[in-house]
Design an enzyme around this catalytic site. Sequence first.
Site, PDB file in Angstrom:
ATOM      1  N   LYS A   1     -15.780  15.337  12.233  1.00  0.00           N
ATOM      2  CA  LYS A   1     -16.810  15.078  13.245  1.00  0.00           C
ATOM      3  C   LYS A   1     -17.226  16.390  13.872  1.00  0.00           C
ATOM      4  O   LYS A   1     -16.470  16.991  14.621  1.00  0.00           O
ATOM      5  CB  LYS A   1     -16.281  14.102  14.284  1.00  0.00           C
ATOM      6  CG  LYS A   1     -17.156  12.883  14.334  1.00  0.00           C
ATOM      7  CD  LYS A   1     -16.729  11.822  15.264  1.00  0.00           C
ATOM      8  CE  LYS A   1     -17.880  10.816  15.344  1.00  0.00           C
ATOM      9  NZ  LYS A   1     -17.647   9.720  16.197  1.00  0.00           N
TER      10      LYS A   1
ATOM     11  N   GLU B   1      -5.466  -4.010  -0.912  1.00  0.00           N
ATOM     12  CA  GLU B   1      -5.786  -5.232  -0.171  1.00  0.00           C
ATOM     13  C   GLU B   1      -6.854  -6.065  -0.874  1.00  0.00           C
ATOM     14  O   GLU B   1      -7.145  -7.184  -0.473  1.00  0.00           O
ATOM     15  CB  GLU B   1      -6.273  -4.863   1.244  1.00  0.00           C
ATOM     16  CG  GLU B   1      -5.191  -4.314   2.159  1.00  0.00           C
ATOM     17  CD  GLU B   1      -4.988  -2.803   2.040  1.00  0.00           C
ATOM     18  OE1 GLU B   1      -5.379  -2.236   0.996  1.00  0.00           O
ATOM     19  OE2 GLU B   1      -4.462  -2.199   2.981  1.00  0.00           O
TER      20      GLU B   1
ATOM     21  N   TRP C   1     -21.044  13.046  11.667  1.00  0.00           N
ATOM     22  CA  TRP C   1     -20.085  13.022  10.579  1.00  0.00           C
ATOM     23  C   TRP C   1     -20.495  13.905   9.404  1.00  0.00           C
ATOM     24  O   TRP C   1     -21.659  13.904   9.007  1.00  0.00           O
ATOM     25  CB  TRP C   1     -19.924  11.592  10.053  1.00  0.00           C
ATOM     26  CG  TRP C   1     -19.088  10.730  10.937  1.00  0.00           C
ATOM     27  CD1 TRP C   1     -18.304  11.150  11.971  1.00  0.00           C
ATOM     28  CD2 TRP C   1     -18.954   9.312  10.876  1.00  0.00           C
ATOM     29  NE1 TRP C   1     -17.687  10.072  12.555  1.00  0.00           N
ATOM     30  CE2 TRP C   1     -18.068   8.932  11.904  1.00  0.00           C
ATOM     31  CE3 TRP C   1     -19.482   8.320  10.053  1.00  0.00           C
ATOM     32  CZ2 TRP C   1     -17.702   7.615  12.130  1.00  0.00           C
ATOM     33  CZ3 TRP C   1     -19.114   7.012  10.272  1.00  0.00           C
ATOM     34  CH2 TRP C   1     -18.236   6.657  11.296  1.00  0.00           C
TER      35      TRP C   1
ATOM     36  N   THR D   1       0.872  -1.173   0.000  1.00  0.00           N
ATOM     37  CA  THR D   1       0.000   0.000   0.000  1.00  0.00           C
ATOM     38  C   THR D   1       0.906   1.219   0.000  1.00  0.00           C
ATOM     39  O   THR D   1       2.064   1.142   0.422  1.00  0.00           O
ATOM     40  CB  THR D   1      -0.891   0.043   1.255  1.00  0.00           C
ATOM     41  OG1 THR D   1      -0.026   0.123   2.385  1.00  0.00           O
ATOM     42  CG2 THR D   1      -1.747  -1.185   1.358  1.00  0.00           C
TER      43      THR D   1
HETATM   44  P1  ADP Z   1      -3.449   3.353  -0.189  1.00  0.00           P
HETATM   45  O1  ADP Z   1      -4.501   2.884   0.792  1.00  0.00           O
HETATM   46  O2  ADP Z   1      -2.125   2.835   0.066  1.00  0.00           O
HETATM   47  O3  ADP Z   1      -3.549   4.818  -0.479  1.00  0.00           O
HETATM   48  P2  ADP Z   1      -4.916   2.154  -2.355  1.00  0.00           P
HETATM   49  O4  ADP Z   1      -4.696   2.563  -3.734  1.00  0.00           O
HETATM   50  O5  ADP Z   1      -5.053   0.742  -2.031  1.00  0.00           O
HETATM   51  O6  ADP Z   1      -3.732   2.706  -1.593  1.00  0.00           O
HETATM   52  O7  ADP Z   1      -6.109   3.010  -1.813  1.00  0.00           O
HETATM   53  C1  ADP Z   1      -7.326   2.482  -1.481  1.00  0.00           C
HETATM   54  C2  ADP Z   1      -8.194   3.573  -0.946  1.00  0.00           C
HETATM   55  O8  ADP Z   1      -8.423   4.582  -1.923  1.00  0.00           O
HETATM   56  C3  ADP Z   1      -9.567   3.089  -0.581  1.00  0.00           C
HETATM   57  O9  ADP Z   1      -9.588   2.453   0.662  1.00  0.00           O
HETATM   58  C4  ADP Z   1     -10.356   4.391  -0.606  1.00  0.00           C
HETATM   59  O10 ADP Z   1     -10.149   5.150   0.570  1.00  0.00           O
HETATM   60  C5  ADP Z   1      -9.717   5.148  -1.736  1.00  0.00           C
HETATM   61  N1  ADP Z   1     -10.510   4.970  -2.954  1.00  0.00           N
HETATM   62  C6  ADP Z   1     -10.300   4.117  -3.966  1.00  0.00           C
HETATM   63  N2  ADP Z   1     -11.242   4.272  -4.921  1.00  0.00           N
HETATM   64  C7  ADP Z   1     -12.078   5.242  -4.489  1.00  0.00           C
HETATM   65  C8  ADP Z   1     -13.273   5.849  -5.025  1.00  0.00           C
HETATM   66  N3  ADP Z   1     -13.780   5.532  -6.205  1.00  0.00           N
HETATM   67  N4  ADP Z   1     -13.871   6.796  -4.269  1.00  0.00           N
HETATM   68  C9  ADP Z   1     -13.382   7.166  -3.059  1.00  0.00           C
HETATM   69  N5  ADP Z   1     -12.265   6.630  -2.528  1.00  0.00           N
HETATM   70  C10 ADP Z   1     -11.619   5.686  -3.228  1.00  0.00           C
END
Ligand code: ADP
Length: 583
Positions: free
Chosen positions: A444, A336, A449, A191
């Site tokens: 918050k 993940e 929220w 990640t």
């Molecule tokens: P990292 O968590 O390391 O930044 P990732 O690319 O795995 O890398 O990121 C996943 C996260 O990106 C998700 O858990 C979410 O928070 C955000 N995310 C991915 N796609 C979307 C989307 N279409 N809309 C909003 N958030 C998104």
Amino acid sequence: MTAPTAPLLGQMMDVPLLVSSLIAHAARHHGSAQIVSRRIEGDIHRYTYRECEARSKQLAQALIALGVEPGERVATLAWNGYRHMEAYFGVTGFGAVCHTVNPRLFPEQIAWIVNHADDRYVLFDTTFAALVDALAPQCPRVRGWIALCDEAHRPAMRTPVLCYETLLAVQDGVFDWPLLDERSASNLCYTSGTTGNPKGALYTHRSSVLHAYAASLPDSIALSARDALLPVVPMFHVNAWGIPHAAPLNGTKLVLPGKDLDGQSLYELMEAEGVTCSAGVPTVWLGLLTYMREAGVKFSTLNRTVIGGSACPPAMLRTYEDDYGVQVIHAWGMTEMSPLGTLAKLNWEQAQRPLAEQRALLEKQGRVIFGVDMKIVGDDGRELPWDGVAFGDLHVRGPWVIDRYYRQEAGTPLIDGWFPTGDVATIDPDGFLHITDRSKDVIKSGGEWISSIDLENIAVAHPAIAEAACIACAHPRWTERPLIVAVKKPGAQVSREELLAFFDGKVVKWWLPDDVVFVDELPHTATGKLQKLKLRERFRDHVLPTALAAAEQCPMEPLDLRTNDRDEGAGAADHVKSAALRD
Ligand code: ADP
């Protein structure tokens, strides 16, 4: 009582699901389909899946000759290109693990990741020669660094390096992909570390092949042999959303853009290669839009694109669809999860609804693909209703969701067999997911929220705003209130007051941002996401005008906003009027 009978076993072949079978299929059944790459060397390279498999086999032979054992990790530091494709299959095909490393991270982070993964060899594009010189002394267990080039392009470096083409040239490519256990590891991705130290997701051959099927489905990316697909999403980030696996499964023509991801370079490549489908994060699509507006050009073949990785602002979605005729498929997922979880596509019944309702659905992150299941849970861990109103922590499970992190010393992250995503979301009665925040980014206010993503989407719908972040800012009365940090479009004018007024009527009153600050640019992570942690640090001492007033009037305990000025019974997300989001 009769004795329990043994289950009747089926009588089908037990053929393992292997990554090598994807390229073998493409080579055998779509042998002449093309892989086109804009090379680091500057020219366009063009070959077929048949040649890709042959060279992947040569790479497998070369790595075996270097002493790489099945299960060992071989890393890549590379752009989207044909040699990187060969690594995807040459490394995994004989049982080693292809570890794609994000070169946009800080060198210390990369060294940490390479050491944590215990990589044996690192294949790198020559653009990263200086980076490799910086990394090599910090990564003593790496046995060799392999430059992805021929002798003529070998870079001048302090680190002794091997040359990729020279290694391949001495191998004959006569090699049978071995039959591996489908549960053995194939790919490793970390990640991006927006939430602490990077963590590794170790995919299996089985999970990668199942995910490739899922990515191909009609209500997913809907890939076919008639498509030409340009993944802007990098092959060093979550396996380019599985595209290097899904494209050969379908015999899809692949167009790999290399290192030039600016609007003009992408547009020209799309036009030259007849690209029909693409995929990438919103930032990239913003760059492409800016270029196309300025150049006054349109697409002639692109018909759809997947946008994900961060929330796709509805204004961007509208512009692509209405002004450029490109269907935007909003998708959500994470490292993940290999990464695909949900995609926004309408079913037959939804497509009969009024246009505004259809659009509101398509702005969300969509429905899960078969294989993934999801739920939202409250603070007490109980599942929340799918009413589009209740916000909760999003949990997922499925055959391409991690069970635990790679070499994670303590425990598993799972809760009752579900993976907690760290995202906060609502799910509506249609089963459409709407991500409102990362849990750490949630604002918050008075115990309730406020969705930062919804407020950002409204800000960027203003014609003068290029990009916006919404962060929590300290408030003596409500604990936190929303602050908008925005970047104006070049040459555009808008005042703080005008932008604040733009929110009126689009959200419930208590969601209205308290202040706006204009900046020249916003900080992004290595994967193009807003770095809100940095912004929160930068604006930690920012004093909201409303905070000043509140402190003067009534320095008191935080109030419960639920009793105050809130439209009872209506979901916050539902207050965002999609019709008002047009650019
Ligand atoms: P990292 O968590 O390391 O930044 P990732 O690319 O795995 O890398 O990121 C996943 C996260 O990106 C998700 O858990 C979410 O928070 C955000 N995310 C991915 N796609 C979307 C989307 N279409 N809309 C909003 N958030 C998104």
